[in-house]
Design an enzyme around this catalytic site. Structure first.
Site, short mmCIF file in Angstrom:
data_model
loop_
_atom_site.label_atom_id
_atom_site.label_comp_id
_atom_site.label_asym_id
_atom_site.label_seq_id
_atom_site.Cartn_x
_atom_site.Cartn_y
_atom_site.Cartn_z
N ASP A 128 4.64 48.11 -29.24
CA ASP A 128 4.64 48.32 -27.79
C ASP A 128 6.03 48.14 -27.19
OD1 ASP A 128 3.38 48.68 -25.31
OD2 ASP A 128 3.20 46.51 -25.01
N ASP A 129 6.78 47.17 -27.69
CA ASP A 129 8.10 46.88 -27.10
C ASP A 129 9.11 47.97 -27.43
OD1 ASP A 129 7.39 44.23 -26.03
OD2 ASP A 129 7.00 43.83 -28.14
N GLU A 159 3.37 43.15 -30.90
CA GLU A 159 3.79 42.75 -29.56
C GLU A 159 4.67 41.51 -29.61
OE1 GLU A 159 2.42 44.68 -26.73
OE2 GLU A 159 4.21 43.72 -25.91
N ASP A 160 5.80 41.61 -29.01
CA ASP A 160 6.68 40.45 -28.80
C ASP A 160 7.07 39.71 -30.08
OD1 ASP A 160 6.42 41.36 -26.25
OD2 ASP A 160 5.86 39.45 -25.36
N ARG A 186 9.33 36.27 -29.56
CA ARG A 186 10.08 36.76 -28.39
C ARG A 186 9.05 37.10 -27.31
NH1 ARG A 186 9.25 40.45 -25.39
NH2 ARG A 186 9.86 42.41 -26.34
N ASN A 227 6.73 49.45 -16.68
CA ASN A 227 6.15 48.54 -17.66
C ASN A 227 5.27 49.32 -18.64
OD1 ASN A 227 4.25 46.46 -18.83
ND2 ASN A 227 5.55 45.16 -17.57
N ASN A 266 11.36 41.01 -18.39
CA ASN A 266 10.23 40.23 -17.87
C ASN A 266 10.39 38.76 -18.28
OD1 ASN A 266 8.81 42.53 -16.86
ND2 ASN A 266 8.25 43.02 -18.97
N TYR A 291 -1.20 39.33 -16.19
CA TYR A 291 -0.12 39.95 -16.96
C TYR A 291 1.20 39.42 -16.40
CZ TYR A 291 2.04 43.96 -19.42
OH TYR A 291 2.78 44.76 -20.24
N LYS A 336 -2.71 41.59 -22.95
CA LYS A 336 -2.56 43.02 -23.25
C LYS A 336 -3.94 43.65 -23.51
CE LYS A 336 2.07 43.60 -23.50
NZ LYS A 336 2.89 44.65 -22.92
N1 NDP Z 1 9.27 46.49 -18.88
C1 NDP Z 1 8.72 46.58 -20.06
O1 NDP Z 1 7.73 47.29 -20.25
C2 NDP Z 1 9.30 45.82 -21.19
C3 NDP Z 1 10.24 44.88 -20.99
N2 NDP Z 1 10.77 44.20 -22.04
C4 NDP Z 1 11.71 43.14 -21.73
O2 NDP Z 1 12.97 43.46 -22.24
C5 NDP Z 1 13.64 42.27 -22.59
C6 NDP Z 1 14.25 42.44 -23.96
O3 NDP Z 1 13.24 42.64 -24.92
P1 NDP Z 1 13.63 43.13 -26.39
O4 NDP Z 1 14.45 44.33 -26.35
O5 NDP Z 1 12.40 43.14 -27.16
O6 NDP Z 1 14.52 41.89 -26.85
P2 NDP Z 1 15.58 41.83 -28.02
O7 NDP Z 1 15.79 40.41 -28.31
O8 NDP Z 1 15.20 42.74 -29.11
O9 NDP Z 1 16.91 42.42 -27.35
C7 NDP Z 1 17.66 41.77 -26.38
C8 NDP Z 1 19.01 42.41 -26.32
O10 NDP Z 1 19.69 41.89 -25.20
C9 NDP Z 1 20.99 41.48 -25.61
N3 NDP Z 1 21.46 40.40 -24.76
C10 NDP Z 1 21.00 39.15 -24.67
N4 NDP Z 1 21.70 38.47 -23.75
C11 NDP Z 1 22.62 39.32 -23.24
C12 NDP Z 1 23.63 39.21 -22.28
N5 NDP Z 1 23.83 38.09 -21.60
N6 NDP Z 1 24.40 40.28 -22.03
C13 NDP Z 1 24.19 41.43 -22.71
N7 NDP Z 1 23.24 41.60 -23.63
C14 NDP Z 1 22.46 40.55 -23.90
C15 NDP Z 1 20.83 41.05 -27.05
O11 NDP Z 1 22.11 41.08 -27.65
P3 NDP Z 1 22.34 40.73 -29.19
O12 NDP Z 1 21.74 41.86 -29.95
O13 NDP Z 1 23.82 40.68 -29.29
O14 NDP Z 1 21.67 39.43 -29.44
C16 NDP Z 1 19.88 42.13 -27.54
O15 NDP Z 1 20.58 43.28 -27.90
C17 NDP Z 1 12.63 41.15 -22.47
O16 NDP Z 1 12.85 40.46 -21.26
C18 NDP Z 1 11.31 41.85 -22.38
O17 NDP Z 1 10.40 41.15 -21.56
C19 NDP Z 1 10.41 44.46 -23.33
C20 NDP Z 1 9.47 45.39 -23.59
C21 NDP Z 1 8.79 46.11 -22.53
C1 PYR Z 2 6.06 44.18 -21.10
C2 PYR Z 2 6.35 43.72 -22.44
O1 PYR Z 2 5.77 44.17 -23.40
C3 PYR Z 2 7.36 42.73 -22.62
O2 PYR Z 2 8.01 42.33 -21.66
O3 PYR Z 2 7.55 42.31 -23.76
MG MG Z 3 6.00 43.02 -25.12
#
Ligand code: NDP
Ligand code: PYR
Ligand code: MG
Length: 652
Positions: free
Chosen positions: A366-367, A343-344, A253, A552, A508, A200, A271
């Site tokens: 999931d996200d 997912e993603d 993504r 996570n 991540n 993972y 997953k």
């Molecule tokens: N720990 C966990 O369980 C999980 C972790 N994640 C992690 O979260 C991260 C984001 O995922 P997700 O929300 O799906 O992605 P998205 O693409 O949906 O969202 C990313 C957000 O970050 C913003 N962003 C990008 N660059 C910057 C920056 N330099 N400064 C400020 N804001 C910024 C984007 O802005 P804008 O809208 O303006 O483009 C957007 O709003 C990934 O790394 C993913 O691995 C996700 C799911 C689960």
């Molecule tokens: C953990 C997860 O789902 C992600 O980083 O997208």
């Molecule tokens: Mg994910």
């Protein structure tokens, strides 16, 4: 293929003793009546899941505790050739659930010799006993020694630990999954804390980036634009029929690594191994899917080893039509109780897909939802350190996409329910920053629909550190996908504002984490309550050891999915996410709090998943969304006892 009547079953068994090596098939028509209390031999047959060997070869397997009536010397099995969704191989058990027993032809088949050693679902390697070797034509195909599964685990761990490069460990684990499935899961369950980072995050991220060059055997189902119009057929090509969970990505993504196209397949595969190892769902009930509509990743498009379609991403109607065909085919083929975990996906599709199919299918993102549930659990647990209720805290997010707005909304929902205030009111203490700065109502550019509820009245602020100074959050959450964005300035400001700042770097893999555990503890002089999406080792600071948590969604989705499956739930409801959060937060014991932890250790994850499953199922019953009736009295016990065990079975 020899057809047999049900009454000639015993005759068929006798014939097995004269089988030649290789695989032989018999078919046996099941009587067209339902069996309310199946004889023991039927239970054994249903225990196997559907016919998984590409050659159609399956064995009778008995467990040590099986009754003597099951102890036949024949290497045989009866499995349904095709079964209805929700049939005998549902989560209730490998050997329970007779009500939905399929009324379809049975096929009776035998695997032996080399075929057996090449079948990952039944191969036991050196653990085949001498009796089994005799019975199944394995003599000479294995060296003379016989070892236990535990010794195999020890040996494999020894081998894995020799590899210095994480990707080598990943490849060794994938190889094991494809050669000896039970050993793979035994390893993962027994050494979950050590192996989670291998199968993972973070290693799976690197594996996806290099998927083309490390690709040996396909795992999961690849559905590309070329399969348009034929998706139902494609689903039917998958060897398993009784699918309970699908994890699907379109690879746009992948973690915080961006568009990895078809190579995102590592994520559904990873997953789903957690669905089995952490949540106890049978491996044969899990289907990883990658929808390939192209990629906008130029590097991959120019990579000679890239495994996906070499075109830019299809969008608009072309994209929606393919997704719709997929969703329709899934329901048609597996019924409406199959869990479809998105997912993603990139956020421009993720929210729409969830909204569109949330009312017609059992879908879960999931996200957006799983992440929200896990973070809410961590925050509920963190109140123990910081005091007050959620409504008395102020939250600031860096990142306003799926994870950020998903978490924000669930926190607001929890506050609204607990404090009995309107949702709009509850949202007021929650602020988000995206790539353009603090999201405010006066922003000139258009704001995506999922950000609108968070566009509060405030002057625009560009830099995160200035937003921290202005908003004065007690909780800072990173969901930006961009590493190193919680700078020293940012963490120090949080520590100036709060005695115990809560800082969660959720992005991540590790390279994208907003800050490291060491940075969080050092820059806050050891005062931060910290957790991250990818694991960090404990940190020594001024003579004290700090154990960072792993925030996570892996804590939630396996148990959440199990809860949906065991209750036969047909739709996901937000209250189930809240129930899952509470179940997870309840697992924090005094000993964990003493170490400053806000998430329980992963080593207890199966128990945790059973508790989550029970709470989710209970909520589903309460909401009238569960179809498996009557409701079992002891849901947690029911969840625990239905979990897949990776221990070897004996083949007689
Ligand atoms: N720990 C966990 O369980 C999980 C972790 N994640 C992690 O979260 C991260 C984001 O995922 P997700 O929300 O799906 O992605 P998205 O693409 O949906 O969202 C990313 C957000 O970050 C913003 N962003 C990008 N660059 C910057 C920056 N330099 N400064 C400020 N804001 C910024 C984007 O802005 P804008 O809208 O303006 O483009 C957007 O709003 C990934 O790394 C993913 O691995 C996700 C799911 C689960
Ligand atoms: C953990 C997860 O789902 C992600 O980083 O997208
Ligand atoms: Mg994910």
């Amino acid at each position: 293929m020899i057809s047999l009547s049900a009454s000639s079953f015993l005759f068929a068994l006798l014939r097995f003793s004269q089988n030649k090596p290789g695989s032989t098939h018999f078919s046996l028509r099941q009587p067209r009546t339902r069996i309310s209390s199946p004889p023991a031999f039927f239970r054994v047959f249903s225990a196997l899941g559907s016919n998984r060997d590409p050659n159609g070869s399956v064995l009778i397997e008995t467990t040590a505790s099986s009754s003597s009536s099951l102890e036949t010397s024949a290497a045989a099995d009866i499995v349904p050739k095709s079964t209805v969704s929700g049939g005998v191989q549902d989560v209730y058990g490998e050997d329970a659930a007779t009500e939905d027993m399929p009324i379809t032809p049975w096929s009776l088949s035998v695997a032996s010799g080399y075929t057996l050693l090449r079948d990952p679902h039944h191969n036991k390697g050196l653990a085949f006993s001498h009796r089994e070797r005799d019975a199944h034509y394995l003599r000479g195909l294995l060296p003379p020694t016989v070892i236990s599964q535990d010794l195999q685990v020890k040996k494999m761990m020894h081998t894995l630990r020799q590899y210095q490069v994480p990707l080598q460990r990943y490849m060794a684990m994938m190889d094991l999954q494809e050669t000896n499935e039970r050993l793979f899961y035994k390893l993962l369950i027994d050494h979950v804390e050590e192996l989670l980072p291998v199968v993972y995050t973070p290693t799976v991220g690197e594996a996806c980036q290099k998927y083309g060059s490390i690709f040996l055997r396909p795992q999961g189902l690849f559905i590309s634009l070329k399969e348009k119009g034929k998706i139902l057929e494609v689903l039917r090509n998958w060897p398993e029929k009784n699918i309970q969970v699908i994890v699907v990505t379109d690879g746009e993504r992948i973690l915080g690594l961006g568009d990895l196209g078809c190579q995102g397949m590592g994520i559904p595969v990873g997953k789903l191994s957690l669905y089995t190892a952490l949540g106890g769902v049978r491996p044969s009930a899990c289907l990883p899917v990658t929808i390939d509509v192209g990629t906008n990743n130029e590097k991959l498009l120019n990579d000679e080893f890239y495994i996906g379609l070499r075109q830019r991403r299809a969008t608009g109607e072309e994209y929606s039509e393919l997704m719709h065909e997929f969703m329709t085919a899934v329901k048609q083929n597996y019924g409406e109780k199959v869990v479809i975990q998105f997912e993603d996906f990139a956020n421009h599709n993720a929210f729409d897909l969830l909204a569109k199919y949330g009312t017609t299918h059992l879908v879960f993102n999931d996200d957006i939802q799983g992440t929200a549930s896990v973070v809410l659990a961590g925050l509920i647990a963190a109140l123990r350190f910081v005091g007050g209720s959620l409504s008395s805290h102020r939250f600031l997010f860096l990142g306003a996409g799926e994870a950020g707005t998903g978490i924000a909304e669930l926190i607001a929902l929890e506050i609204s329910k607990k404090s009995q205030i309107p949702l709009e009111e509850a949202r007021k203490n929650i602020w988000l920053v995206d790539s353009k700065g603090l999201i405010v109502s006066s922003r000139k550019e258009s704001i995506q629909h999922f950000k609108k509820p968070w566009a509060h009245d405030h002057e625009p602020i560009k830099e995160l550190v200035d937003a921290v100074k202005a908003i004065k959050p007690t909780v800072l959450i990173g969901t930006s996908g961009v590493g190193k964005t919680f700078t020293q300035d940012v963490v120090e400001t949080m520590a100036e504002l709060n005695e115990k700042p809560i800082i969660l770097s959720l992005s991540n893999p590790t390279s994208q984490s907003e800050c490291t555990a060491e940075e969080a503890y050092t820059w806050s002089q050891g005062r931060a309550i910290f957790a991250s999406g990818s694991p960090f080792a404990p940190v020594e600071y001024e003579g004290k050891t700090f154990v960072p948590g792993q925030a996570n969604n892996a804590y939630i989705f396996p148990g959440f999915g199990l809860g949906l499956i065991m209750s036969g739930t047909i739709r996901v409801h937000d209250d189930m996410l809240l129930a899952a959060s509470e179940a997870l937060a309840e697992q924090l014991m005094e000993e964990h709090y003493e170490k400053g932890m806000i998430f329980p250790p992963f080593r207890n994850i199966r128990k945790i998943s059973a508790r989550i499953a029970a709470k989710v199922a209970a909520k589903a019953y309460e909401l009238g969304l569960a179809t498996r009736l009557p409701q079992p009295k002891e849901l947690e016990q029911c969840a625990e006892s239905s979990m897949y065990s990776p221990s070897y079975r004996s083949y007689r």
